[in-house]
Design a protein around this motif. Structure first.
Motif, PDB file in Angstrom:
ATOM      1  N   VAL A   8       0.857  -1.179   0.000  1.00 17.33           N
ATOM      2  CA  VAL A   8       0.000   0.000   0.000  1.00 17.33           C
ATOM      3  C   VAL A   8       0.898   1.235   0.000  1.00 17.33           C
ATOM      4  O   VAL A   8       1.714   1.419   0.902  1.00 17.33           O
ATOM      5  CB  VAL A   8      -0.925   0.032   1.233  1.00 17.33           C
ATOM      6  CG1 VAL A   8      -1.788   1.295   1.224  1.00 17.33           C
ATOM      7  CG2 VAL A   8      -1.809  -1.211   1.267  1.00 17.33           C
ATOM      8  N   LEU A  10       1.192   5.153   0.333  1.00  9.40           N
ATOM      9  CA  LEU A  10       0.498   6.293   0.908  1.00  9.40           C
ATOM     10  C   LEU A  10       1.423   7.500   0.891  1.00  9.40           C
ATOM     11  O   LEU A  10       2.640   7.346   0.737  1.00  9.40           O
ATOM     12  CB  LEU A  10       0.077   5.980   2.347  1.00  9.40           C
ATOM     13  CG  LEU A  10      -0.899   4.815   2.540  1.00  9.40           C
ATOM     14  CD1 LEU A  10      -1.036   4.474   4.014  1.00  9.40           C
ATOM     15  CD2 LEU A  10      -2.257   5.147   1.941  1.00  9.40           C
ATOM     16  N   PRO A  18      -1.972  -3.934   4.031  1.00 12.25           N
ATOM     17  CA  PRO A  18      -2.915  -2.894   4.488  1.00 12.25           C
ATOM     18  C   PRO A  18      -3.369  -3.026   5.931  1.00 12.25           C
ATOM     19  O   PRO A  18      -4.302  -2.321   6.345  1.00 12.25           O
ATOM     20  CB  PRO A  18      -4.098  -3.090   3.536  1.00 12.25           C
ATOM     21  CG  PRO A  18      -4.100  -4.558   3.261  1.00 12.25           C
ATOM     22  CD  PRO A  18      -2.645  -4.953   3.201  1.00 12.25           C
ATOM     23  N   MET A 190      -4.014  12.214   4.771  1.00 18.87           N
ATOM     24  CA  MET A 190      -4.860  11.028   4.759  1.00 18.87           C
ATOM     25  C   MET A 190      -5.949  11.180   5.802  1.00 18.87           C
ATOM     26  O   MET A 190      -5.860  12.046   6.683  1.00 18.87           O
ATOM     27  CB  MET A 190      -4.035   9.769   5.098  1.00 18.87           C
ATOM     28  CG  MET A 190      -3.007   9.370   4.074  1.00 18.87           C
ATOM     29  SD  MET A 190      -1.838   8.143   4.734  1.00 18.87           S
ATOM     30  CE  MET A 190      -0.572   9.217   5.434  1.00 18.87           C
ATOM     31  N   CYS A 235     -14.586   8.450   0.679  1.00 15.53           N
ATOM     32  CA  CYS A 235     -13.780   8.184  -0.516  1.00 15.53           C
ATOM     33  C   CYS A 235     -14.352   8.883  -1.750  1.00 15.53           C
ATOM     34  O   CYS A 235     -13.611   9.259  -2.664  1.00 15.53           O
ATOM     35  CB  CYS A 235     -13.667   6.678  -0.763  1.00 15.53           C
ATOM     36  SG  CYS A 235     -12.587   5.815   0.392  1.00 15.53           S
ATOM     37  N   SER A 239     -10.085  13.289  -2.304  1.00 14.89           N
ATOM     38  CA  SER A 239      -9.142  12.540  -3.139  1.00 14.89           C
ATOM     39  C   SER A 239      -7.974  11.959  -2.353  1.00 14.89           C
ATOM     40  O   SER A 239      -7.170  11.212  -2.913  1.00 14.89           O
ATOM     41  CB  SER A 239      -8.604  13.452  -4.246  1.00 14.89           C
ATOM     42  OG  SER A 239      -7.959  14.594  -3.701  1.00 14.89           O
ATOM     43  N   PRO A 241      -6.018   9.480   0.418  1.00 11.84           N
ATOM     44  CA  PRO A 241      -6.263   8.095   0.847  1.00 11.84           C
ATOM     45  C   PRO A 241      -7.031   8.019   2.158  1.00 11.84           C
ATOM     46  O   PRO A 241      -6.881   8.877   3.038  1.00 11.84           O
ATOM     47  CB  PRO A 241      -4.843   7.527   1.005  1.00 11.84           C
ATOM     48  CG  PRO A 241      -3.978   8.381   0.152  1.00 11.84           C
ATOM     49  CD  PRO A 241      -4.577   9.749   0.230  1.00 11.84           C
ATOM     50  N   HIS A 263      -7.652   2.541   1.341  1.00 16.00           N
ATOM     51  CA  HIS A 263      -6.298   2.099   1.004  1.00 16.00           C
ATOM     52  C   HIS A 263      -5.793   1.055   1.998  1.00 16.00           C
ATOM     53  O   HIS A 263      -5.044   0.152   1.634  1.00 16.00           O
ATOM     54  CB  HIS A 263      -5.332   3.286   0.985  1.00 16.00           C
ATOM     55  CG  HIS A 263      -5.277   3.999  -0.321  1.00 16.00           C
ATOM     56  ND1 HIS A 263      -6.344   4.717  -0.821  1.00 16.00           N
ATOM     57  CD2 HIS A 263      -4.292   4.088  -1.247  1.00 16.00           C
ATOM     58  CE1 HIS A 263      -6.005   5.236  -2.000  1.00 16.00           C
ATOM     59  NE2 HIS A 263      -4.776   4.868  -2.278  1.00 16.00           N
ATOM     60  N   ASP A 298      -4.303  -2.381  -5.651  1.00 14.63           N
ATOM     61  CA  ASP A 298      -4.544  -1.145  -6.408  1.00 14.63           C
ATOM     62  C   ASP A 298      -5.666  -1.322  -7.422  1.00 14.63           C
ATOM     63  O   ASP A 298      -6.500  -0.434  -7.606  1.00 14.63           O
ATOM     64  CB  ASP A 298      -3.260  -0.691  -7.113  1.00 14.63           C
ATOM     65  CG  ASP A 298      -2.242  -0.113  -6.162  1.00 14.63           C
ATOM     66  OD1 ASP A 298      -2.617   0.215  -5.016  1.00 14.63           O
ATOM     67  OD2 ASP A 298      -1.070  -0.011  -6.534  1.00 14.63           O
ATOM     68  N   ARG A 301      -9.133  -1.859  -5.466  1.00 17.85           N
ATOM     69  CA  ARG A 301      -9.614  -0.728  -4.653  1.00 17.85           C
ATOM     70  C   ARG A 301     -10.679   0.101  -5.386  1.00 17.85           C
ATOM     71  O   ARG A 301     -10.502   0.512  -6.516  1.00 17.85           O
ATOM     72  CB  ARG A 301      -8.440   0.169  -4.263  1.00 17.85           C
ATOM     73  CG  ARG A 301      -8.823   1.340  -3.371  1.00 17.85           C
ATOM     74  CD  ARG A 301      -7.610   2.128  -2.951  1.00 17.85           C
ATOM     75  NE  ARG A 301      -6.663   1.286  -2.233  1.00 17.85           N
ATOM     76  CZ  ARG A 301      -5.500   0.874  -2.708  1.00 17.85           C
ATOM     77  NH1 ARG A 301      -5.101   1.246  -3.922  1.00 17.85           N
ATOM     78  NH2 ARG A 301      -4.720   0.095  -1.992  1.00 17.85           N
TER      79      ARG A 301
END
Length: 306
Positions: A8, A10, A18, A190, A235, A239, A241, A263, A298, A301
């Motif tokens: 993941v 970030l 994750p 985040m 989400c 925009s 994570p 994420h 990815d 998600r």
């Protein structure tokens, strides 16, 4: 399974998988080292830290409920200086992310705490607990006011140096998307959601609340549908994570949150049921991904067909 991608990526950090632990449910990390290899986790979010040590609320402060639990611990902790001296050096911060959860009672204090941690080697990121009360504003939780969320986030970000800033959102609001946008406007890198839902439990025999504090935070499998809805909404609203938190007890639960856009996830109350829960989920996730034909997170998600 060697070709599966559980990494993941970030802002400012990369996780091997994750699975993180949720603040307040995994101690300072060291307490759980006997149940698994801490370095196998994607990250460790330590229990809430304040500038000075806190005793927390009076007992009783935990009550079991159907499919969950209530807690009113009151952010009992040893204080940031003791943590940096006695705990952090013994955590595997070179192998896995160590994230501090920040507790304070006004925006300036949040900034002070962030400044203490900004240059600390081994501290990967800062998570801001905006569910705590703002004592200068009559005790209303920061997280219930978008303006205060933005102000706290700006103060932490201003003092955090190069550390990524995560804002942990409360579900006890009218519109969590508004709260998310306020945090992002304040500079959050985040978001994590959700913190606990407010609830209470009573004893009909003694006619007393089961918590000395009367009200407490509800967590566990009972809140997963609320958490999943909140993550989906957030989400779609921002925009940056999002890290999903709330009722995660299996590898399937992890993929549920990633499917709606998260994420990563944080494992909380499950750690009380099984102290090896987070380790087990991290080890079981690749096999489940292979079974479902998911080569990488990815691509999976946010692929919900709604």
């Amino acid at each position: 399974m060697s070709s599966l991608d559980t990494i993941v990526r970030l802002p400012g950090l990369t996780l091997k998988n994750p699975v993180l632990t949720a603040s307040g449910t995994f101690g300072y990390g060291l307490e759980f080292a006997r149940y698994g290899n801490l370095a196998d986790l994607g990250g460790i979010v330590v229990k809430g830290l304040s500038l000075k040590p806190r005793q927390g609320n009076p007992m009783p402060r935990i009550a079991e409920t159907p499919c969950g639990m209530l807690n009113a611990i009151g952010i009992q902790n040893i204080g940031v200086e003791a943590f940096l001296r006695d705990k952090l050096p013994f955590l595997p911060w070179r192998e896995t992310a160590v994230i501090a959860n920040l507790y304070a009672c006004d925006a300036h204090e949040f900034g002070e705490l962030a400044a203490v941690l900004a240059s600390v080697e081994g501290m990967t990121a800062l998570e801001v607990n905006v569910s705590c009360p703002n004592v200068k504003e009559g005790g209303v939780a920061f997280g219930q006011n978008p303006g205060q969320i933005r102000a706290v986030t700006e103060e932490v970000k201003r003092n955090a140096g190069s550390k990524p800033v995560i804002v942990k959102l409360s579900p006890n609001v009218t519109d969590i998307a508004d709260a998310a946008r306020a945090a992002v406007d304040g500079g959050a890198d985040m978001l994590s959601c959700i913190n606990t839902l407010m609830g209470m439990a009573v004893d009909i025999r003694t006619r007393k609340p089961r918590l000395a504090n009367v009200y407490g935070g509800l967590s566990g499998p009972a809140i997963k549908p609320v958490a999943l809805r909140c993550v989906h909404q957030v989400c779609r609203a921002v925009s940056v994570p999002v890290i999903g938190v709330g009722g995660i007890a299996s590898a399937e639960d992890i993929l549920d949150f990633i499917l709606v856009g998260a994420h990563a996830v944080q494992v909380g109350t499950a750690n009380f049921m099984r102290p090896d829960a987070a380790f087990r989920m991290a080890s079981e996730l690749p096999a489940l991904m292979e079974k479902l034909g998911i080569d990488g997170l990815d691509d999976f998600r946010g692929s919900l067909r709604a």
